[in-house]
Every structure is written in C-alpha cells, then in structure tokens.
Design a protein around this motif. Sequence first.
Motif, PDB file in Angstrom:
ATOM      1  N   LEU A  28       0.814  -1.214   0.000  1.00  0.00           N
ATOM      2  CA  LEU A  28       0.000   0.000   0.000  1.00  0.00           C
ATOM      3  C   LEU A  28       0.853   1.273   0.000  1.00  0.00           C
ATOM      4  O   LEU A  28       0.308   2.372  -0.049  1.00  0.00           O
ATOM      5  CB  LEU A  28      -0.911   0.027   1.238  1.00  0.00           C
ATOM      6  N   ARG A  29       2.143   1.092   0.036  1.00  0.00           N
ATOM      7  CA  ARG A  29       3.037   2.243   0.203  1.00  0.00           C
ATOM      8  C   ARG A  29       3.078   3.099  -1.059  1.00  0.00           C
ATOM      9  O   ARG A  29       3.252   2.605  -2.174  1.00  0.00           O
ATOM     10  CB  ARG A  29       4.448   1.754   0.552  1.00  0.00           C
ATOM     11  N   CYS A  30       2.943   4.406  -0.868  1.00  0.00           N
ATOM     12  CA  CYS A  30       3.011   5.354  -1.976  1.00  0.00           C
ATOM     13  C   CYS A  30       4.469   5.532  -2.399  1.00  0.00           C
ATOM     14  O   CYS A  30       5.349   5.725  -1.549  1.00  0.00           O
ATOM     15  CB  CYS A  30       2.427   6.691  -1.547  1.00  0.00           C
ATOM     16  N   PRO A  31       4.789   5.467  -3.705  1.00  0.00           N
ATOM     17  CA  PRO A  31       6.170   5.640  -4.164  1.00  0.00           C
ATOM     18  C   PRO A  31       6.781   6.976  -3.748  1.00  0.00           C
ATOM     19  O   PRO A  31       8.001   7.083  -3.619  1.00  0.00           O
ATOM     20  CB  PRO A  31       6.050   5.545  -5.691  1.00  0.00           C
ATOM     21  N   ALA A  32       5.935   7.977  -3.516  1.00  0.00           N
ATOM     22  CA  ALA A  32       6.444   9.294  -3.116  1.00  0.00           C
ATOM     23  C   ALA A  32       7.222   9.233  -1.807  1.00  0.00           C
ATOM     24  O   ALA A  32       8.111  10.054  -1.562  1.00  0.00           O
ATOM     25  CB  ALA A  32       5.285  10.275  -2.979  1.00  0.00           C
ATOM     26  N   ALA A  33       6.912   8.240  -0.955  1.00  0.00           N
ATOM     27  CA  ALA A  33       7.586   8.132   0.333  1.00  0.00           C
ATOM     28  C   ALA A  33       9.068   7.830   0.190  1.00  0.00           C
ATOM     29  O   ALA A  33       9.863   8.131   1.088  1.00  0.00           O
ATOM     30  CB  ALA A  33       6.920   7.046   1.174  1.00  0.00           C
ATOM     31  N   ASP A  34       9.451   7.250  -0.910  1.00  0.00           N
ATOM     32  CA  ASP A  34      10.844   6.848  -1.100  1.00  0.00           C
ATOM     33  C   ASP A  34      11.619   7.761  -2.058  1.00  0.00           C
ATOM     34  O   ASP A  34      12.760   7.474  -2.409  1.00  0.00           O
ATOM     35  CB  ASP A  34      10.895   5.404  -1.614  1.00  0.00           C
ATOM     36  N   LEU A  35      10.973   8.849  -2.484  1.00  0.00           N
ATOM     37  CA  LEU A  35      11.658   9.796  -3.362  1.00  0.00           C
ATOM     38  C   LEU A  35      12.457  10.802  -2.546  1.00  0.00           C
ATOM     39  O   LEU A  35      11.970  11.304  -1.531  1.00  0.00           O
ATOM     40  CB  LEU A  35      10.638  10.553  -4.224  1.00  0.00           C
ATOM     41  N   PRO A  36      13.665  11.137  -2.965  1.00  0.00           N
ATOM     42  CA  PRO A  36      14.377  12.251  -2.324  1.00  0.00           C
ATOM     43  C   PRO A  36      13.556  13.533  -2.494  1.00  0.00           C
ATOM     44  O   PRO A  36      12.806  13.673  -3.462  1.00  0.00           O
ATOM     45  CB  PRO A  36      15.695  12.326  -3.100  1.00  0.00           C
ATOM     46  N   TRP A  37      13.750  14.472  -1.589  1.00  0.00           N
ATOM     47  CA  TRP A  37      12.919  15.672  -1.606  1.00  0.00           C
ATOM     48  C   TRP A  37      13.020  16.446  -2.910  1.00  0.00           C
ATOM     49  O   TRP A  37      12.041  17.001  -3.392  1.00  0.00           O
ATOM     50  CB  TRP A  37      13.269  16.570  -0.421  1.00  0.00           C
ATOM     51  N   TYR A  38      14.194  16.441  -3.521  1.00  0.00           N
ATOM     52  CA  TYR A  38      14.344  17.217  -4.758  1.00  0.00           C
ATOM     53  C   TYR A  38      13.594  16.558  -5.918  1.00  0.00           C
ATOM     54  O   TYR A  38      13.109  17.225  -6.830  1.00  0.00           O
ATOM     55  CB  TYR A  38      15.822  17.422  -5.100  1.00  0.00           C
ATOM     56  N   LYS A  39      13.460  15.215  -5.859  1.00  0.00           N
ATOM     57  CA  LYS A  39      12.655  14.540  -6.877  1.00  0.00           C
ATOM     58  C   LYS A  39      11.165  14.720  -6.599  1.00  0.00           C
ATOM     59  O   LYS A  39      10.372  14.908  -7.527  1.00  0.00           O
ATOM     60  CB  LYS A  39      12.994  13.044  -6.914  1.00  0.00           C
ATOM     61  N   TYR A  40      10.790  14.656  -5.299  1.00  0.00           N
ATOM     62  CA  TYR A  40       9.386  14.832  -4.934  1.00  0.00           C
ATOM     63  C   TYR A  40       8.882  16.197  -5.394  1.00  0.00           C
ATOM     64  O   TYR A  40       7.743  16.336  -5.854  1.00  0.00           O
ATOM     65  CB  TYR A  40       9.230  14.691  -3.426  1.00  0.00           C
ATOM     66  N   LEU A  41       9.736  17.208  -5.304  1.00  0.00           N
ATOM     67  CA  LEU A  41       9.367  18.568  -5.715  1.00  0.00           C
ATOM     68  C   LEU A  41       9.676  18.832  -7.190  1.00  0.00           C
ATOM     69  O   LEU A  41       9.535  19.962  -7.658  1.00  0.00           O
ATOM     70  CB  LEU A  41      10.105  19.595  -4.843  1.00  0.00           C
ATOM     71  N   LEU A  42      10.086  17.779  -7.904  1.00  0.00           N
ATOM     72  CA  LEU A  42      10.387  17.874  -9.339  1.00  0.00           C
ATOM     73  C   LEU A  42      11.508  18.869  -9.634  1.00  0.00           C
ATOM     74  O   LEU A  42      11.603  19.389 -10.748  1.00  0.00           O
ATOM     75  CB  LEU A  42       9.131  18.280 -10.132  1.00  0.00           C
ATOM     76  N   LEU A  43      12.362  19.097  -8.650  1.00  0.00           N
ATOM     77  CA  LEU A  43      13.425  20.090  -8.852  1.00  0.00           C
ATOM     78  C   LEU A  43      14.427  19.625  -9.899  1.00  0.00           C
ATOM     79  O   LEU A  43      14.997  20.452 -10.626  1.00  0.00           O
ATOM     80  CB  LEU A  43      14.135  20.380  -7.526  1.00  0.00           C
ATOM     81  N   ASP A  44      14.668  18.315  -9.983  1.00  0.00           N
ATOM     82  CA  ASP A  44      15.604  17.821 -10.993  1.00  0.00           C
ATOM     83  C   ASP A  44      15.044  18.029 -12.399  1.00  0.00           C
ATOM     84  O   ASP A  44      15.757  18.452 -13.319  1.00  0.00           O
ATOM     85  CB  ASP A  44      15.942  16.348 -10.747  1.00  0.00           C
ATOM     86  N   ILE A  45      13.741  17.769 -12.567  1.00  0.00           N
ATOM     87  CA  ILE A  45      13.110  17.956 -13.884  1.00  0.00           C
ATOM     88  C   ILE A  45      13.006  19.442 -14.220  1.00  0.00           C
ATOM     89  O   ILE A  45      13.306  19.863 -15.350  1.00  0.00           O
ATOM     90  CB  ILE A  45      11.723  17.293 -13.909  1.00  0.00           C
ATOM     91  N   ILE A  46      12.598  20.233 -13.209  1.00  0.00           N
ATOM     92  CA  ILE A  46      12.526  21.683 -13.434  1.00  0.00           C
ATOM     93  C   ILE A  46      13.899  22.236 -13.771  1.00  0.00           C
ATOM     94  O   ILE A  46      14.053  23.059 -14.691  1.00  0.00           O
ATOM     95  CB  ILE A  46      11.949  22.387 -12.191  1.00  0.00           C
ATOM     96  N   GLY A  47      14.906  21.751 -13.061  1.00  0.00           N
ATOM     97  CA  GLY A  47      16.282  22.187 -13.350  1.00  0.00           C
ATOM     98  C   GLY A  47      16.718  21.793 -14.746  1.00  0.00           C
ATOM     99  O   GLY A  47      17.378  22.575 -15.447  1.00  0.00           O
ATOM    100  N   PHE A  48      16.349  20.564 -15.155  1.00  0.00           N
ATOM    101  CA  PHE A  48      16.707  20.103 -16.504  1.00  0.00           C
ATOM    102  C   PHE A  48      16.041  20.976 -17.560  1.00  0.00           C
ATOM    103  O   PHE A  48      16.686  21.409 -18.526  1.00  0.00           O
ATOM    104  CB  PHE A  48      16.276  18.644 -16.669  1.00  0.00           C
ATOM    105  N   ILE A  49      14.752  21.248 -17.375  1.00  0.00           N
ATOM    106  CA  ILE A  49      14.029  22.078 -18.346  1.00  0.00           C
ATOM    107  C   ILE A  49      14.602  23.490 -18.390  1.00  0.00           C
ATOM    108  O   ILE A  49      14.816  24.061 -19.471  1.00  0.00           O
ATOM    109  CB  ILE A  49      12.525  22.114 -17.997  1.00  0.00           C
ATOM    110  N   LEU A  50      14.876  24.052 -17.202  1.00  0.00           N
ATOM    111  CA  LEU A  50      15.472  25.387 -17.168  1.00  0.00           C
ATOM    112  C   LEU A  50      16.847  25.380 -17.832  1.00  0.00           C
ATOM    113  O   LEU A  50      17.215  26.322 -18.544  1.00  0.00           O
ATOM    114  CB  LEU A  50      15.589  25.873 -15.716  1.00  0.00           C
ATOM    115  N   GLY A  51      17.614  24.296 -17.602  1.00  0.00           N
ATOM    116  CA  GLY A  51      18.929  24.181 -18.231  1.00  0.00           C
ATOM    117  C   GLY A  51      18.832  24.157 -19.746  1.00  0.00           C
ATOM    118  O   GLY A  51      19.607  24.825 -20.445  1.00  0.00           O
ATOM    119  N   ILE A  52      17.867  23.366 -20.259  1.00  0.00           N
ATOM    120  CA  ILE A  52      17.657  23.304 -21.712  1.00  0.00           C
ATOM    121  C   ILE A  52      17.250  24.671 -22.251  1.00  0.00           C
ATOM    122  O   ILE A  52      17.740  25.125 -23.303  1.00  0.00           O
ATOM    123  CB  ILE A  52      16.578  22.255 -22.045  1.00  0.00           C
ATOM    124  N   MET A  53      16.347  25.341 -21.510  1.00  0.00           N
ATOM    125  CA  MET A  53      15.890  26.658 -21.956  1.00  0.00           C
ATOM    126  C   MET A  53      17.034  27.670 -21.974  1.00  0.00           C
ATOM    127  O   MET A  53      17.181  28.442 -22.926  1.00  0.00           O
ATOM    128  CB  MET A  53      14.748  27.145 -21.057  1.00  0.00           C
TER     129      MET A  53
END
Length: 522
Positions: free
Chosen positions: A469-494
């Motif tokens: 029953l465990r939500c996958p979000a519980a095991d994500l690092p905080w920067y992944k939970y907040l999508l900071l890596d994806i946001i950073g990647f998109i900002l980097g591309i931009m």
Amino acid sequence: MCLKLVVIVVTLLACSVTFTLSARILFMLPAPSLSHHIFYRQIIKEILLRGHEVVSITPDPINDPNLRNLTEIDIHKETYEVIDGQKWLEEAQYQPSTEVNRMRLYLPLLRETADQVLSAPKVKELIQSQNEHFDLVIVEMIMMSAHFFGFRERFNCPAIGLASMETSLNGMDAIGNSPHPNYYGSFFTEYSGGNLSFWERLLLLWHHIDFRLYYHFQYLPISNEMLVKHFNITTKTAWDLEKSVDLILTNTNPIFHVPKPKVPNLIDIGGLHQREKKPLPKELKQFLDSSKQGVIYFSLGSNVKSGNLPSEKRAAILEAFKKLPYNILWKWEKETLTDKPVNVLTQSWLPQQDVLDHPNLKAFVTQGGIQSLEEAIRSTVPMICIPFGGDQNFNARRISDLGIGRRLLFEDITTDTLKDAISEVAGNPNFKTNITQLARVMYDQPTKPLNRAIWWIEYVIRHGGARHLRCPAADLPWYKYLLLDIIGFILGIMIFSLVVIVCLIKVISGLLISKKPKDKRE
C-alpha cells in the motif's frame, strides 16, 4: 460422499483455526498525558477481546486484573517526572513563540525522556531478551517517535503508527502523504482550510520549511544516538526506520480536520474515543436536573489544572460566572474555592460524556483537546475553546470556522469577554443547529471507527505488513518529490537554447555586417 463431507468439515475447521490464532502485539505509548491513553485503551481492550496478546509500555497503565493476556510496563516515573504536560501547556500562554520553537526549547527534555524510558529495567530487559518475539509493533506517532521504531527492527516485524490526534508532518512524510502548504499545515498551526489570506498561506509555507529543518537537522540526530545506544542499530538511521512504518492510524475525521488527499495507508479512525456511559452520581444528577435555566460546563482537561490558573484570571472567571443566568459546573481540582458564587458547583473529577449528554447543558468551556471535542460534538453541545497548546490552537480555529462555538485566547480572558462568549454560544440557536448538523455528518460512516482500527491492525498481521500500500512518493528524495531535478533540466535546456540562439544571432549578425557592400567613395 461421507469422505467429501469430512474433508469439507476439516477444511472449515482449519480455516477457523487460522483466523482465530492470536498475535503478540507490542504497544509503545510514551506520551505523558492521560487524555492520549484514554483513547489508546479503547483499541487495546478491543484487541484483547479478539484473542490477541498485548504488551504495553505506557505511563498510564489500565491496571485491570480482569484483562487477560495484557502485560503492562509502567514508565510513569520515566515520563511524567521529566516532562510535565501541565507545566508545558500552561507556560505556552506566556511564550509568544511558535509551537516548533517550543519544541526546540524542550528538546533536552525529550532526549532525557527517551533515554530514561529505554533505560527502564523492564524495557531494557524486553529489548535484550533473546526469547521474546512480536508479530506487530504499534508506536505512538504524534511527533517525537522515530527512535522507538527501533523495536520494529529489534523484533523484525511490521509496525503501525498510532496517533490520538493528527500525526505531524514527519509522519505524513514517512508514508508519502505530505500535505500541500497552500491549505494545510499540521496540528502545530491553526491555519488550515480554504479561504486563507496571503499572509496565512505564507506562514503555512514557512511552517512546512521550519518544521522539516528542525526535525531532520536537530531531532533525528538525537534519535540516531538513541538507536545506537539502546538497540545497537548502526546500519539504519532513525528516519529509515520511521519510513518503514506500514500504515498510520490517526484520530481524525475529514469533516473536522479539513479534507485532504490521502494515501491508502493513512487511515482515519476519528470518533473511536467514547467513554462507557454510566448513571450520573446523585448530587451531580440533582444539580443538572434542577438547573432548568441551563448549565455551563467548564473543564480544561487532564493536563491544565483550573486550580493553577493565575489569580487575576481566576477572579475574572468567577466574576463572569456571577453575572451569568446559568448554573456553572466547574472541574476544579482543589478542595476549596474562595469566593465561589452560589450558582457554581465544583468537583475534582466529572464523568464528562455523561455530563455533556444531559439535556440541560447549554455550552462547554474547554481547552480544546480532540477527545473533549469529539465528546461535545457527539452530544451536540456548542463550545467556547480556550487553547493552551498542542493541537488545541488548530481545534479552536476549526470550532470557530465551523460555527460550532467561539475561540477565546487565554490572554484575552476578562470578566466581560468570557461572559459575552458564553452568552453568545449558549443563547444563539445557530451554534446548536450547526453542531447538530456536524455530528450528523461526522458520524455517518460506513464502519465504526473502532472496528475500522482493529480491521487494519489485523490486516497488517495477516499479510505480514502493508508495503504493497506504500506510496512511491515516500521513497523519493525531496528534490525529486518537488520535481526540482526535472525543473532544473528544463530550465537548463531553456537557458542553453537561449544562449545558443543569442550566439547564433551574433554570428549571423557578424556575417551580415562583413558581407555588406563597401561605400564606392572608399
């Protein structure tokens, strides 16, 4: 035919035996507050009735010899002598700091309490026993509990978190159910729900950040020390163990505690708390029956003692009582009360649920603990809430927002403010109408809260945990939970694309300038 019948009967008997086999359950309930344990006792007693065996580590034992298969380890001395819940709540009135800052002030006491509890001879013996085993560990999970999940690791069994109120942000983070700071904080802050102002939402965001900084960088290091010292656990951190909790049961109801998205292993069991109803004592019944004009019930719960209120506040309260047209029933813990008005009856202890059920009750003046609120809502008695600390500020705000009572801050109590608040709540029929409707929707549930709690406890036992029953979000690092890596990647591309475009523009501009025809006069 007979052989088939025998096989069917044997199979049914085997299934019956399988489902009635008892489990051995360890409860770790360290909070030095009786109101919490009144709630937990309901669950323990029902578990015992189901045939399970319970070992309970608690500062407030039930001490009932009729309860078979219950072993209690008393840690009253190790908790109440270190942390005085009454003093904690009373001091809160004179410290205009946040709840998290108060926790910081009490951090040394919390550390001492944990150390003493885990060093108690019987607790230590339990930890070190080579023959002991448990099928499930249930840990009180209000806030400061990470190191107590060492019992889960020690006995290699599933774990359930149990809270007599809402669990705090660390509990929600542990199962991947972090609430959105735009509308919900925790029981540490009164700001929750819709229609919050910009500044209230800003305060909520800061609370989310401040709490997590405190918890992860100040409190968890202490929990790690406790794990090493008392459980000899060095391969896992306290946060690792807290995140291993299979599910959390909380004394919450979405109707009162603000609706919010929930993962499957966060279970509401609000409304479970209900004292056994008994006939009122003769003197008390006569007082209530004869109070045709109505009765106001005044009680500040089990931690804050009315007798310890400052003299100026006590005088203001008594003067307000004199001016009211109602009789007053006051939970007063001392033997005498100087200058007691003729319309006031004091008793050191009162059967609260039975008092609230009396038809002559007009209003309930309360500190706002969740158990008292549940009883008042169940009995449809409007409230005046004077919060002292813990979840009481949140509860007081909700009482006001829901229109089932008034909030009155302790520092604002005067003869006139208390008199006006009681007069309004007792005299305005809208408060009674609102709380009657709230009770109707709160307790219209598909299953009873106690049955729901026991079903989930036995579910975890049956399946050896609830990791599925465990939500996958519980095991994500905080920067992944907040999508900071994806946001950073998109900002980097931009940014990279922008730099490339700028460079191309410069190159093309340079080429165009170099190819421009020269002036013939040159």
